[in-house]
Design a protein around this motif. Structure first.
Motif, mmCIF file in Angstrom:
data_model
loop_
_atom_site.group_PDB
_atom_site.id
_atom_site.type_symbol
_atom_site.label_atom_id
_atom_site.label_comp_id
_atom_site.label_asym_id
_atom_site.label_seq_id
_atom_site.Cartn_x
_atom_site.Cartn_y
_atom_site.Cartn_z
ATOM 1 N N ASN A 98 -4.625 -0.833 -2.574
ATOM 2 C CA ASN A 98 -4.138 -0.276 -3.742
ATOM 3 C C ASN A 98 -3.470 1.290 -3.516
ATOM 4 O O ASN A 98 -3.280 1.995 -4.311
ATOM 5 C CB ASN A 98 -5.284 0.329 -4.659
ATOM 6 N N TYR A 99 -2.953 1.275 -2.310
ATOM 7 C CA TYR A 99 -2.128 2.314 -1.736
ATOM 8 C C TYR A 99 -0.754 2.399 -2.786
ATOM 9 O O TYR A 99 -0.076 1.156 -2.580
ATOM 10 C CB TYR A 99 -1.941 2.614 -0.303
ATOM 11 N N ALA A 100 -0.402 3.310 -3.155
ATOM 12 C CA ALA A 100 0.817 3.040 -4.253
ATOM 13 C C ALA A 100 1.984 2.566 -3.505
ATOM 14 O O ALA A 100 2.741 1.648 -4.037
ATOM 15 C CB ALA A 100 1.135 4.467 -5.025
ATOM 16 N N LEU A 101 2.191 2.918 -2.257
ATOM 17 C CA LEU A 101 3.565 2.461 -1.641
ATOM 18 C C LEU A 101 3.293 1.135 -1.108
ATOM 19 O O LEU A 101 4.268 0.356 -1.516
ATOM 20 C CB LEU A 101 3.594 3.519 -0.379
ATOM 21 N N THR A 102 2.172 0.673 -0.781
ATOM 22 C CA THR A 102 1.986 -0.490 -0.287
ATOM 23 C C THR A 102 2.103 -1.488 -1.532
ATOM 24 O O THR A 102 2.856 -2.494 -1.390
ATOM 25 C CB THR A 102 0.578 -0.834 0.309
ATOM 26 N N TYR A 103 1.579 -1.251 -2.355
ATOM 27 C CA TYR A 103 1.678 -2.008 -3.561
ATOM 28 C C TYR A 103 2.838 -2.188 -4.118
ATOM 29 O O TYR A 103 3.300 -3.393 -4.334
ATOM 30 C CB TYR A 103 0.575 -1.520 -4.637
ATOM 31 N N SER A 104 3.743 -1.236 -4.124
ATOM 32 C CA SER A 104 5.079 -0.960 -4.801
ATOM 33 C C SER A 104 6.057 -1.933 -4.090
ATOM 34 O O SER A 104 6.997 -2.819 -4.303
ATOM 35 C CB SER A 104 5.633 0.246 -5.258
ATOM 36 N N GLU A 114 -9.264 2.724 -1.480
ATOM 37 C CA GLU A 114 -9.244 4.274 -1.478
ATOM 38 C C GLU A 114 -7.715 4.993 -1.116
ATOM 39 O O GLU A 114 -7.559 5.906 -0.592
ATOM 40 C CB GLU A 114 -10.271 4.835 -0.769
ATOM 41 N N GLY A 115 -6.628 3.966 -1.447
ATOM 42 C CA GLY A 115 -5.425 4.720 -1.486
ATOM 43 C C GLY A 115 -4.966 4.476 -0.169
ATOM 44 O O GLY A 115 -3.991 5.181 0.424
ATOM 45 N N LEU A 116 -5.469 3.898 0.787
ATOM 46 C CA LEU A 116 -5.081 3.768 2.224
ATOM 47 C C LEU A 116 -4.265 2.388 2.410
ATOM 48 O O LEU A 116 -4.205 1.257 1.614
ATOM 49 C CB LEU A 116 -6.237 3.646 3.209
ATOM 50 N N ALA A 117 -3.187 2.394 3.358
ATOM 51 C CA ALA A 117 -2.393 1.371 3.564
ATOM 52 C C ALA A 117 -3.188 0.426 4.350
ATOM 53 O O ALA A 117 -4.135 0.659 4.861
ATOM 54 C CB ALA A 117 -1.120 1.850 4.475
ATOM 55 N N VAL A 118 -2.547 -0.778 4.421
ATOM 56 C CA VAL A 118 -3.260 -1.932 5.070
ATOM 57 C C VAL A 118 -3.731 -1.568 6.565
ATOM 58 O O VAL A 118 -5.138 -1.858 6.764
ATOM 59 C CB VAL A 118 -2.368 -3.321 5.228
#
Lengths: 444, 480
Positions: free
Chosen positions: B367-373, B394-398
């Motif tokens: 659910n990290y905004a960047l990863t998700y988008s 918690e907003g962390l990348a993979v």
């Protein structure tokens, strides 16, 4: 009642006064303008000079034009008509008044006086012969008593950051920009390390023992020991030994390496909270190796792992890695975690008083660092190296001490930056700093 | 003493205290709390702004909330750019406010066509990142001819053909004045710059045109703050910006970093007003002060820009218009100016991409905004119909979340259960990110679904699905 009258009178006086000042100011303005145009005709004028000089109120300052260049060249003054000479005299008065009003208010810049009481521990990396090892070089990291690059008078950072070159003990996917510089040397990890030191001036070598990963080659701890041994023969810089990131396997590998090379001042990369620390730390404690405690982007976890590791390993043999992502990919988390930790350390939090390690190669994980993009964004080879360099610049400013670098260009730039940043902050030819304003520059 | 926010009580006492709710908050106290967190502005309270009986309180509130680094507004008829307005030295102490504005230069020796081309390049610069469009902000018009007419002509072309606010750059007041003469009142350009030699005339211009004024004093902090005092107190110019000089090389770079650090420190820790103005960095300096080829200059310009942005520059003047120099700048700027108190995260759950059915692939991400988008846009680009399982890392990348044990089988199982995904698809196969390969066993154990390790980068998703998501492969997979 009498007070009211007094005030009224005072107000009338004020009004009259300011009217007079306005007249004087207006007259002076006319004179100034006339002088600029070179035409001077003054009629029916009576002026008492001392009055002009002394009675310009502060409220008139803003309306008073400030003549700067109205004094004509002297030879013209000599030739001028008497009226002109009088006008010039007035103009000079104006200039004096003007100067008085806008005189430069000189003040000094007092340097900041922050109050820090903590100190980052000094950690020795590598061991030379006199230190019981076989390295030709060793260095010390840390010892900071102030946040990075504050340049306060009388304080010199005791130790500079250092830069190591990344190598991997088996073939892995590497960016083309890296393959281009190292070429065939990549086929042979020791040769890769040798090129790093001889050609690109790496100050340490990082061996990432990827082959030990159970999901890859699952090379044994004994094989890992042999690899490290070969590296120790080929390069004489300090060596940082990295595991595969598998918490169980790393314990095996690190134990074997600690036992085999107890006096080389190796750096073990890395310990984390998922590992059974009690199974590896006692062994490392018996050597002179340094450990990197890895706490990805968490100050709290950093305190936790350090507190645990202290049980076995002295504080001055611990580096801290708070992790970093390449620009666009979590850089701000790592950056801020480093800033927070270092500030806390200098304010006295002993659990965080450790030099920082940075795995700069993470920067290549950013898509913009490796992806083929529209030509406008430039070749990926350029973007990749720049990404790593800039990610390091950011970490440098956050106070990072040791950098594991993948591309030689990054190392080259970091070395220049280190030289620049650790020189005396005394500008040479500061006037030249504004030359960009008026220089025609090539448009690419 | 560093700058400290006022307490909610201090703010509350000055608010109308009517709990009218016009600001969208249930009561004035809640609004006060939002104000001190800078999650809202005074303008959101209509009574305070409109009712004259609150005028005094409004002034007091403004003073309480005003930043130790003055906020300066630059304007063109179409755009407004704010610089400064900062409260803290370190972003974790609050957050940084106005992102560093980036200006690209145009000089008055260029012919009309070159100018138009450059304007187009500046205006068109855009990079889409986490759903935002990253852009450039200003145009700095430089006088290299020192000819007022020529400068006026150039300023006019730029003003007529661009939407961006301007910086008028020359040390010659006559040149600057000529520039102003061709601008409409709607323009509020920055004057660059007053120096120890021309400050009186520049101050006059700043007063006459009510424009903000930059002070340049390379290598001399005493002179810089003396001029700041003189211009603010002697002339009453409130909108100033400070350029201590962007010097490079041995001694120079250290000086520059020192000057930026000291200035910002004095502004926000000592609340020293003469340092309390936006800071200007000029990476463009490398083009006239550095030896070497064009590539070297661009490289160092990029380094200086990143370095100065990280060390408090509120405005950067640059020359390179090349994508690779500017791309990392606008991306780092975006990150540096996010609010560190709020992770850039999207809600967890299952998203339908395209028109997925019971046979469509199920793809897992964080659910990290960047990863998700990025994953979202890659799946869309590949025209794959899929179910996207977004787990709460918690907003962390993979890779970070795997390392930090936030990417776990349990988290995946949670989302599958709460979304009843098992009723929407028949296959029970999960595709997890290549960077999460290490936790595939864990995910299988926790969910009971078959796990397939997908590509390391989501740009490969299209190819991967094409190759992998066939009936035969699936049969093979499920029979294992």
């Amino acid at each position: 009642m009498s007070r009211d009258r007094d005030e009224l009178r005072k107000r009338q006086n004020d009004e009259e006064e300011s009217k007079r000042y306005a007249e004087i100011a207006g007259l002076l303005a006319k004179i100034a303008e006339a002088l600029e145009k070179g035409v001077v005709e003054l009629y029916n004028i009576e002026l008492a000079f001392d009055e002009v000089e002394l009675q310009i109120p502060s409220s008139a300052i803003e309306t008073l034009p400030i003549p700067i260049t109205i004094t004509p060249p002297p030879q013209k003054v000599a030739e001028a008509k008497p009226e002109t000479q009088a006008a010039i005299a007035i103009a000079k008065t104006v200039e004096i008044v003007g100067k008085k009003v806008v005189e430069l208010m000189r003040i000094g810049f007092e340097e900041p006086k922050p109050n820090f009481t903590g100190k980052v521990v000094e950690v020795k990396i590598g061991a030379t012969k006199s230190e019981g090892g076989t390295r030709e070089t060793s260095f010390v990291l840390g010892g900071h008593e102030l946040p990075p690059y504050y340049y306060l008078t009388g304080y010199k950072p005791p130790h500079l950051p250092a830069f190591g070159g990344d190598t991997f003990d088996m073939k892995i996917g590497l960016p083309r920009a890296v393959r281009q510089v190292f070429g065939d040397a990549l086929d042979n990890p020791e040769e890769w390390a040798r090129v790093w030191v001889k050609k690109f001036g790496a100050e340490a070598i990082d061996i990432h023992l990827v082959s030990t990963d159970p999901t890859l080659k699952n090379a044994s701890a004994e094989e890992a020991v042999k690899t490290v041994d070969r590296f120790l023969q080929v390069v004489k810089t300090p060596i940082v030994v990295g595991g595969s990131g598998n918490p169980e396997k790393d314990i095996e590998v690190f134990n074997a390496i600690a036992n085999a090379f107890p006096s080389e001042g190796l750096v073990i990369n890395s310990l984390n909270l998922d590992m059974a620390l009690e199974k590896v730390c006692p062994n490392i404690a018996k050597t002179n190796a340094v450990v990197i405690d890895f706490s990805p982007m968490s100050v709290e976890k950093a305190e936790e792992i350090n507190r645990k590791v202290y049980t076995w390993i002295p504080r001055n043999r611990i580096l801290l890695d708070l992790n970093i992502g390449g620009i666009g990919y979590g850089t701000e988390y790592g950056f801020t975690t480093m800033e927070r930790s270092r500030l806390a350390a200098l304010l006295g939090n002993e659990l965080l008083q450790h030099p920082f390690n940075v795995g700069a190669a993470n920067a290549w994980g950013a898509r913009e660092a490796w992806m083929t993009m529209d030509p406008y964004w430039g070749p990926k080879e350029v973007r990749g190296s720049l990404w790593e360099t800039l990610t390091c610049v950011i970490c440098l400013l956050a106070g990072a001490d040791y950098f594991m670098v993948l591309h030689p260009l990054t190392m080259k730039v970091l070395k220049s930056l280190r030289e620049y940043l650790f020189s005396d902050p005394k500008p040479r030819d500061p006037e030249k700093a504004l030359s960009w304003l008026s220089t025609k520059l090539p448009v690419v | 003493m560093p700058w400290r926010p006022p307490t909610p009580i201090e703010i509350y006492q000055l608010l109308p205290q009517t709990n009218c709710g016009k600001c969208g908050e249930p009561n004035c106290m809640a609004f006060a709390v939002k104000l001190i967190n800078f999650d809202t502005t005074l303008e959101q309270c209509p009574p305070l702004i409109e009712d004259k009986s609150y005028a005094k309180n409004l002034e007091k509130l403004k003073a309480l909330l005003s930043p130790p680094v003055k906020e300066i507004v630059l304007r063109s008829p179409k755009r407004v750019v704010k610089i400064g307005g900062e409260y803290v030295l370190y972003r974790h102490e609050l957050r940084y406010m106005n992102p560093t504005a980036i200006a690209i230069d145009i000089d008055d020796s260029m012919d009309r066509d070159s100018i138009l081309k450059r304007i187009e390049a500046i205006e068109k610069f855009e990079y889409e990142y986490v759903g935002r469009k990253l852009k450039l902000d200003l145009i700095a018009v430089r006088s290299v001819t020192n000819d007022p007419k020529q400068f006026a002509k150039t300023v006019q072309i730029v003003a007529e053909n661009s939407t961006l606010p301007l910086i008028l750059c020359s040390l010659n007041p006559t040149v600057i004045e000529a520039g102003f003469n061709v601008l409409t009142q709607e323009h509020r350009p920055l004057i660059y710059a007053a120096t120890k030699d021309n400050w009186r005339e520049m101050a006059e211009l700043a007063k006459r045109y009510e424009a903000p004024l930059a002070i340049a004093s390379p290598g001399d902090l005493d002179m810089l703050v003396s001029l700041a005092k003189t211009l603010s107190e002697g002339f009453g110019i409130s909108d100033l910006a400070l350029d201590p000089g962007t010097l490079i090389g041995v001694n120079g770079l250290a000086y520059t970093v020192k000057a930026f650090t000291w200035l910002r420190y004095k502004a926000v820790y000592d609340l020293w007003k003469y340092a309390g103005y936006p800071l200007i960095g000029t990476p463009i300096s490398v083009w006239s002060s550095l030896e070497g080829d064009v590539m070297d200059k661009m490289w160092w310009e990029a380094i200086l820009a990143t370095l100065l942005m990280t060390r408090y520059a509120d405005l950067l003047i640059m020359h390179s218009i090349d994508g690779w120099v500017l791309l990392p700048q606008v991306m780092w700027r975006f990150q540096l100016y996010t609010d560190p108190r709020k992770p850039v995260a999207v809600p967890s759950g299952v998203r339908e991409i395209g028109k997925p059915d019971e046979k469509s692939p199920v793809i897992v991400t964080t659910n990290y905004a960047l990863t998700y988008s990025i994953v979202l846009s890659d799946i869309e680009k590949a025209k794959v119909n899929a179910w996207l399982v977004v787990i709460d890392t918690e907003g962390l990348a993979v890779d970070v979340s795997v390392a930090a044990r936030k990417f776990t089988g349990e988290k995946v199982a949670e989302v599958i259960k709460s979304s009843e995904l098992d009723k929407k698809v028949r296959h029970k196969v999960l595709i997890i990110p290549g960077k999460a390969a290490r936790v595939s066993g864990d995910v299988e154990d926790a969910t009971g679904w078959k796990v397939v390790v997908g590509p390391v980068d989501s740009s490969e998703i299209g190819k991967f699905i094409e190759k992998m998501w066939t009936e035969n492969k699936l049969k093979e997979l499920l029979s294992q």
